[in-house]
Design a protein around this motif. Structure first.
Motif, PDB file in Angstrom:
ATOM      1  N   ASP A  97       0.810  -1.220   0.000  1.00 45.52           N
ATOM      2  CA  ASP A  97       0.000   0.000   0.000  1.00 45.52           C
ATOM      3  C   ASP A  97       0.844   1.271   0.000  1.00 45.52           C
ATOM      4  O   ASP A  97       0.315   2.358  -0.259  1.00 45.52           O
ATOM      5  CB  ASP A  97      -0.949   0.013   1.205  1.00 45.52           C
ATOM      6  N   LEU A  98       2.152   1.158   0.259  1.00 47.32           N
ATOM      7  CA  LEU A  98       3.014   2.337   0.217  1.00 47.32           C
ATOM      8  C   LEU A  98       3.458   2.684  -1.201  1.00 47.32           C
ATOM      9  O   LEU A  98       3.951   3.793  -1.442  1.00 47.32           O
ATOM     10  CB  LEU A  98       4.252   2.126   1.098  1.00 47.32           C
ATOM     11  N   ARG A  99       3.300   1.748  -2.135  1.00 48.23           N
ATOM     12  CA  ARG A  99       3.686   2.018  -3.523  1.00 48.23           C
ATOM     13  C   ARG A  99       2.836   3.156  -4.084  1.00 48.23           C
ATOM     14  O   ARG A  99       1.616   3.133  -4.026  1.00 48.23           O
ATOM     15  CB  ARG A  99       3.536   0.760  -4.377  1.00 48.23           C
ATOM     16  N   GLY A 100       3.511   4.161  -4.600  1.00 48.17           N
ATOM     17  CA  GLY A 100       2.822   5.299  -5.192  1.00 48.17           C
ATOM     18  C   GLY A 100       2.337   6.336  -4.205  1.00 48.17           C
ATOM     19  O   GLY A 100       1.800   7.373  -4.622  1.00 48.17           O
ATOM     20  N   ARG A 101       2.505   6.096  -2.899  1.00 45.43           N
ATOM     21  CA  ARG A 101       2.045   7.058  -1.905  1.00 45.43           C
ATOM     22  C   ARG A 101       2.921   8.301  -1.923  1.00 45.43           C
ATOM     23  O   ARG A 101       4.122   8.246  -2.180  1.00 45.43           O
ATOM     24  CB  ARG A 101       2.075   6.440  -0.504  1.00 45.43           C
ATOM     25  N   SER A 102       2.319   9.442  -1.628  1.00 47.72           N
ATOM     26  CA  SER A 102       3.040  10.711  -1.523  1.00 47.72           C
ATOM     27  C   SER A 102       3.538  10.873  -0.093  1.00 47.72           C
ATOM     28  O   SER A 102       2.737  11.036   0.838  1.00 47.72           O
ATOM     29  CB  SER A 102       2.119  11.874  -1.905  1.00 47.72           C
ATOM     30  N   VAL A 103       4.847  10.823   0.064  1.00 54.43           N
ATOM     31  CA  VAL A 103       5.487  10.829   1.380  1.00 54.43           C
ATOM     32  C   VAL A 103       6.311  12.102   1.533  1.00 54.43           C
ATOM     33  O   VAL A 103       7.024  12.504   0.610  1.00 54.43           O
ATOM     34  CB  VAL A 103       6.405   9.599   1.551  1.00 54.43           C
ATOM     35  N   PHE A 104       6.230  12.725   2.699  1.00 52.44           N
ATOM     36  CA  PHE A 104       7.025  13.919   2.985  1.00 52.44           C
ATOM     37  C   PHE A 104       7.819  13.672   4.258  1.00 52.44           C
ATOM     38  O   PHE A 104       7.263  13.281   5.288  1.00 52.44           O
ATOM     39  CB  PHE A 104       6.125  15.143   3.173  1.00 52.44           C
ATOM     40  N   ILE A 105       9.146  13.902   4.186  1.00 59.36           N
ATOM     41  CA  ILE A 105      10.047  13.657   5.313  1.00 59.36           C
ATOM     42  C   ILE A 105      10.836  14.924   5.597  1.00 59.36           C
ATOM     43  O   ILE A 105      11.465  15.490   4.697  1.00 59.36           O
ATOM     44  CB  ILE A 105      11.027  12.505   5.002  1.00 59.36           C
ATOM     45  N   THR A 106      10.821  15.391   6.833  1.00 65.04           N
ATOM     46  CA  THR A 106      11.690  16.507   7.190  1.00 65.04           C
ATOM     47  C   THR A 106      13.073  15.956   7.533  1.00 65.04           C
ATOM     48  O   THR A 106      13.200  14.914   8.185  1.00 65.04           O
ATOM     49  CB  THR A 106      11.139  17.317   8.387  1.00 65.04           C
ATOM     50  N   GLY A 107      14.103  16.653   7.051  1.00 67.18           N
ATOM     51  CA  GLY A 107      15.467  16.167   7.273  1.00 67.18           C
ATOM     52  C   GLY A 107      15.735  14.864   6.548  1.00 67.18           C
ATOM     53  O   GLY A 107      16.482  14.013   7.047  1.00 67.18           O
ATOM     54  N   GLY A 108      15.163  14.714   5.353  1.00 62.69           N
ATOM     55  CA  GLY A 108      15.212  13.423   4.660  1.00 62.69           C
ATOM     56  C   GLY A 108      16.436  13.175   3.807  1.00 62.69           C
ATOM     57  O   GLY A 108      16.471  12.186   3.066  1.00 62.69           O
ATOM     58  N   GLY A 109      17.454  14.035   3.904  1.00 56.50           N
ATOM     59  CA  GLY A 109      18.639  13.845   3.075  1.00 56.50           C
ATOM     60  C   GLY A 109      19.900  13.516   3.828  1.00 56.50           C
ATOM     61  O   GLY A 109      20.967  13.384   3.222  1.00 56.50           O
ATOM     62  N   ALA A 110      19.792  13.344   5.147  1.00 67.28           N
ATOM     63  CA  ALA A 110      20.983  13.059   5.952  1.00 67.28           C
ATOM     64  C   ALA A 110      20.589  12.258   7.183  1.00 67.28           C
ATOM     65  O   ALA A 110      19.431  12.272   7.609  1.00 67.28           O
ATOM     66  CB  ALA A 110      21.676  14.357   6.371  1.00 67.28           C
ATOM     67  N   GLY A 111      21.566  11.576   7.770  1.00 65.01           N
ATOM     68  CA  GLY A 111      21.320  10.821   8.998  1.00 65.01           C
ATOM     69  C   GLY A 111      20.234   9.779   8.824  1.00 65.01           C
ATOM     70  O   GLY A 111      20.087   9.164   7.758  1.00 65.01           O
ATOM     71  N   ILE A 112      19.422   9.595   9.868  1.00 65.94           N
ATOM     72  CA  ILE A 112      18.325   8.637   9.796  1.00 65.94           C
ATOM     73  C   ILE A 112      17.355   9.019   8.687  1.00 65.94           C
ATOM     74  O   ILE A 112      16.783   8.158   8.009  1.00 65.94           O
ATOM     75  CB  ILE A 112      17.602   8.543  11.153  1.00 65.94           C
ATOM     76  N   GLY A 113      17.188  10.327   8.457  1.00 68.70           N
ATOM     77  CA  GLY A 113      16.281  10.782   7.404  1.00 68.70           C
ATOM     78  C   GLY A 113      16.634  10.245   6.037  1.00 68.70           C
ATOM     79  O   GLY A 113      15.749   9.894   5.242  1.00 68.70           O
ATOM     80  N   ALA A 114      17.927  10.174   5.730  1.00 67.54           N
ATOM     81  CA  ALA A 114      18.358   9.639   4.438  1.00 67.54           C
ATOM     82  C   ALA A 114      18.005   8.157   4.328  1.00 67.54           C
ATOM     83  O   ALA A 114      17.593   7.686   3.254  1.00 67.54           O
ATOM     84  CB  ALA A 114      19.861   9.838   4.263  1.00 67.54           C
ATOM     85  N   PHE A 115      18.140   7.431   5.411  1.00 66.61           N
ATOM     86  CA  PHE A 115      17.746   6.018   5.405  1.00 66.61           C
ATOM     87  C   PHE A 115      16.234   5.882   5.230  1.00 66.61           C
ATOM     88  O   PHE A 115      15.751   4.947   4.576  1.00 66.61           O
ATOM     89  CB  PHE A 115      18.203   5.336   6.694  1.00 66.61           C
ATOM     90  N   LEU A 116      15.471   6.808   5.812  1.00 63.42           N
ATOM     91  CA  LEU A 116      14.019   6.780   5.634  1.00 63.42           C
ATOM     92  C   LEU A 116      13.643   7.026   4.178  1.00 63.42           C
ATOM     93  O   LEU A 116      12.781   6.333   3.622  1.00 63.42           O
ATOM     94  CB  LEU A 116      13.364   7.825   6.535  1.00 63.42           C
ATOM     95  N   THR A 117      14.266   8.016   3.559  1.00 62.35           N
ATOM     96  CA  THR A 117      14.012   8.276   2.142  1.00 62.35           C
ATOM     97  C   THR A 117      14.319   7.044   1.313  1.00 62.35           C
ATOM     98  O   THR A 117      13.527   6.629   0.451  1.00 62.35           O
ATOM     99  CB  THR A 117      14.860   9.476   1.663  1.00 62.35           C
ATOM    100  N   ASP A 118      15.458   6.436   1.560  1.00 64.70           N
ATOM    101  CA  ASP A 118      15.869   5.217   0.868  1.00 64.70           C
ATOM    102  C   ASP A 118      14.832   4.116   1.072  1.00 64.70           C
ATOM    103  O   ASP A 118      14.431   3.414   0.127  1.00 64.70           O
ATOM    104  CB  ASP A 118      17.235   4.799   1.419  1.00 64.70           C
TER     105      ASP A 118
END
Length: 256
Positions: A9-30
């Motif tokens: 159900d996450l396929r195609g979902r619009s996700v927004f992450i603050t701090g998503g390019g570094a640290g844990i945030g980068a892993f979340l984006t990945d």
């Protein structure tokens, strides 16, 4: 990153992450990209190199914007741009934080206000900004990153622990208010996750050994442990979970 579980159900979902390019945030984006989600994120610095890496890895390019999340107008604008790019945000991960060490006696009003602006105020207004779109979409999920530090009564960063306690209270209230709209709000409290920043700034063999001794599970926490929990809380697999605090800490604290 390792794909430990698939959440269709996450396929195609619009996700927004603050701090998503570094640290844990980068892993979340990945992690979200690996699920086929459409990811937007903000951070203070340029993320072109990271976006190139993610696009090469997943065939999906995250939508990155430069933003100081303590600037609420800029944060709202970034969320609106993300919705324009990928459709209404139906998964919000409030991840960005500043856990700079400080003593109570050295805190000034300006430092206090800035700490709350980053670590608590931005979380609330990001939640506020996505509610209308989630309601129109028939529901959504918000994951607010907290910390076990306030539950442990840690010294050394009282403005930060205060904000994290506030995140938990805010999460519970918003879950109650927006439950009828099928919008879920949960908090996730990591333990000591060994990111590059933590290793560079805080980890010593003695401190790490002492912390692991406090854990039930005698192993170190890795960013993947947090990614897996966030994906679960964002997916339909947790559809009847809201207003909860999930601690992923190896068993240092217990909740309930």
């Amino acid at each position: 990153m390792t794909l430990n579980a698939t959440f269709p159900d996450l396929r195609g979902r619009s996700v927004f992450i603050t701090g998503g390019g570094a640290g844990i945030g980068a892993f979340l984006t990945d992690g979200f990209l690996a699920q086929g989600a459409k990811v937007s994120f903000v951070q203070r610095s340029d993320a072109t190199a990271f976006c190139n890496e993610m696009e090469e890895k997943h065939g999906l390019r995250p939508h990155a914007q430069t933003c100081d999340i303590s600037d609420i107008a800029a944060l709202r604008s970034s969320l609106a741009a993300a919705a324009d790019e990928h459709g209404p945000v139906t998964v919000l991960v409030n991840n960005a934080a500043n856990d700079a060490r400080h003593t109570a006696e050295e805190v000034t009003e300006d430092f206090w206000d800035q700490s709350q602006a980053i670590n608590l105020k931005s979380y609330f207004f990001a939640c506020q900004a996505v509610v209308a779109g989630m309601r129109a979409a028939g529901g959504g999920a918000v994951v607010n990153m907290s910390s076990i530090s306030y539950m442990m009564g840690n010294a050394g960063y009282p403005a930060y622990t205060t904000a994290n306690a506030g995140i938990n209270g805010m999460t519970r209230s918003l879950a109650r208010e927006f439950g009828p709209d099928k919008i879920r709000f949960n908090a996730l409290a990591p333990g000591w996750v060994l990111t590059e920043k933590q290793i560079e700034q805080w980890v010593t063999p003695e401190a790490l050994a002492a912390h692991i001794d406090r854990q039930c599970l005698k192993d170190t926490l890795k960013p993947q442990d947090i990614v897996d929990a966030v994906l679960f809380l964002s997916s339909a697999s947790s559809r009847m979970m809201t207003g909860q605090l999930m601690a992923v800490d190896g068993g240092v604290v217990v909740t309930g």
